[in-house]
Design an enzyme around this catalytic site. Structure first.
Site, PDB file in Angstrom:
ATOM      1  N   ASP A   1     -13.845  -4.398  -1.484  1.00  0.00           N
ATOM      2  CA  ASP A   1     -13.644  -4.264  -0.040  1.00  0.00           C
ATOM      3  C   ASP A   1     -14.982  -4.533   0.635  1.00  0.00           C
ATOM      4  O   ASP A   1     -15.960  -3.810   0.389  1.00  0.00           O
ATOM      5  CB  ASP A   1     -13.163  -2.851   0.313  1.00  0.00           C
ATOM      6  CG  ASP A   1     -11.803  -2.540  -0.319  1.00  0.00           C
ATOM      7  OD1 ASP A   1     -11.019  -3.485  -0.530  1.00  0.00           O
ATOM      8  OD2 ASP A   1     -11.536  -1.352  -0.591  1.00  0.00           O
TER       9      ASP A   1
ATOM     10  N   ASP B   1       0.880  -1.176   0.000  1.00  0.00           N
ATOM     11  CA  ASP B   1       0.000   0.000   0.000  1.00  0.00           C
ATOM     12  C   ASP B   1       0.906   1.211   0.000  1.00  0.00           C
ATOM     13  O   ASP B   1       1.741   1.365   0.893  1.00  0.00           O
ATOM     14  CB  ASP B   1      -0.880   0.020   1.258  1.00  0.00           C
ATOM     15  CG  ASP B   1      -1.901  -1.121   1.254  1.00  0.00           C
ATOM     16  OD1 ASP B   1      -2.270  -1.582   0.164  1.00  0.00           O
ATOM     17  OD2 ASP B   1      -2.313  -1.544   2.346  1.00  0.00           O
TER      18      ASP B   1
END
Lengths: 206, 267
Positions: free
Chosen positions: B131, B12
């Protein structure tokens, strides 16, 4: 100098990057003259066969590549580039270079013994007579090549297909050596160093 | 034999650094992306995923530069996501050196984007990232914009739709488990993997070899790990050997073969 045939295919630059990473001198070629000046030729390729053939013909590269292979000069076809070495492809009923006997075919359905997931994408094993190695694949059609030219096989969900074809100084890989870790890099390096070229037979001495 | 189960190292990234949080917040610095990507590939990662979690338009040139440097350093496939809103965004990632592009919030806003991407780039390059947070037993809700926005969509139904529209792979993150190292959401992964015929990458919750083995056995084609790798809780080499010992088919890290070996293989 290794010439990577540029016909607008998506993996051209990753092939160039990988060749640079193994210390090989490589460049893109976009013209018949560029091909004639090369020492070794790489035919890359991802995507659909019909547009690749169209693009190679439009750029005047089809016949020079075919002649290169027919003359027995060192040629490495990668994925779609390997598929183009055969006589043709069922993908859009496209002609091939006719350098290795055989035809590219779509995977059969699951009911007919085909893979559960098509395209075949991911890491799988290539089995050869002298051992096996892992390689990275992305393809929806398979090389139904003359078994005499096949030196490596891969199995997906019980469906076995040729993943390596060889004829003289010509090599075709259904997988992507440029994405296949240290093994893939070693394959590119071996091609660059001439380790995959046909050797002159001892018999020619006499 | 069939396809190997994949271990994916995920970075990330924001402002050019790798960060990792818990449940999408509380970010801490975890290193340089290109260095980490190359290290994980050397250790045997089957693929590297870079997610730009800042995803601001201003940072785009820096991200493209980062993708190019990572692709140059890597000998395995690279997936990139974060802020993809159009074909132009996705094509820019691929041109910079990515092999696959992940799309998330923009596809939720306009699902036809998935079709356009698949049509233009080929399904093999299109990943839909989902998600999802559990809202009731065996029900998961999809959130957008780094898990901050409820979409009202149910995860399994969205997964099916995304695949019908052309997604070649799904990256399914459990918001509840993200960064917790308490194990993947096995039910979520299994429910989606059973509903689609493309590979499902499980994400969120890796903390041990058992966690990774369980999610691969539950139907995931690949397990994604982030903080567990960044903070040295697991190493890819020993993880893969342990998975192989449990009978899972994985690609074991091997040194580069010699030219003679390659020539012998190729025949």
């Amino acid at each position: 100098m290794i010439a990577v045939v540029d016909f607008g295919s998506g993996n051209t630059r990753s092939v160039l990057r990988a060749l640079a990473a193994v210390g090989a001198e490589a460049c893109l070629v976009t013209s018949p003259a560029g091909i004639r000046a090369a020492e070794r030729l790489v035919l890359p390729g991802v995507g659909a066969a019909p547009s690749a053939v169209e693009e190679l013909m439009a750029r005047g590269l089809w016949e020079p590549v075919r002649r290169w292979g027919a003359d027995g000069r060192p040629l490495l076809g990668l994925c779609l580039g390997a598929q183009l070495l055969l006589d043709g492809s069922d993908e859009g009923d496209t002609p091939g270079l006719g350098l290795i006997a055989g035809r590219c075919r779509a995977f059969p359905s699951v009911a007919d013994g085909g893979p559960r997931q098509v395209p075949h994408i991911g890491w799988n094993e290539v089995r050869t007579d002298s051992g096996a190695f892992d390689a990275y694949f992305v393809h929806g059609y398979w090389l139904d090549a003359d078994p005499a030219a096949v030196t490596g096989w891969t199995d997906v969900d019980g469906f076995r297909f040729p993943s390596l074809v060889r004829s003289g100084s010509m090599t075709g890989t259904q997988f992507h050596p440029e994405k296949s870790g240290p093994t893939g890099r070693a394959l590119l390096s071996a091609f660059a160093a001439g380790a995959l070229d046909a050797r002159v037979e001892a018999a020619t001495w006499s | 034999m069939t396809l190997r189960k994949r271990i994916i190292a995920c970075l990330d990234v924001t402002d050019g650094r790798v960060v990792k949080g818990t449940r999408f917040v509380d970010l801490v610095d975890a290193g340089d992306p290109v260095e980490l990507a190359a290290r994980y590939a050397d250790e045997g990662a089957d693929e590297i995923t870079i997610l730009d979690i800042g995803a601001t338009r201003d940072a785009r040139p820096a991200l493209l530069d980062l993708i190019g440097r990572a692709a140059t350093a890597l000998d395995v496939p690279l997936s990139v996501g974060g802020g993809v809103r159009s074909i132009a965004d996705a094509a820019a990632f691929l041109d910079a050196g990515a092999d696959k592009v992940a799309v998330n919030s923009a596809a939720l806003r306009d699902p036809t984007l998935v079709e356009l991407l698949a049509d233009r780039l080929g399904s093999q390059s299109v990943v839909v990232a989902i998600d999802a947070a559990r809202s009731a037993p065996r029900v998961w809700r999809v959130r957008a914009v780094a898990a901050t926005e409820e979409t009202g969509r149910e995860a399994v139904a969205w997964a099916r739709e995304a695949v019908e529209r052309g997604a070649g792979e799904l990256l399914v993150t459990s918001i509840d488990r993200d960064g917790t190292r308490s194990g993947y959401d096995l039910e979520l992964t299994a429910a989606i993997a059973a509903s689609v015929r493309v590979p499902v990458v499980a994400s969120g919750g890796a903390g041990s070899v058992d966690h990774v083995a369980e999610v691969l056995e539950a139907g995931a084609a690949a397990a994604l790990l982030a903080s567990t790798l960044h903070f040295d809780i697991l190493r890819i080499g020993s993880l893969k050997r342990a998975l192989a010992d449990r009978g899972l088919s994985v690609r074991l890290p091997r040194p580069a073969p010699s030219a003679q070996q390659v020539a012998a293989w190729l025949g």
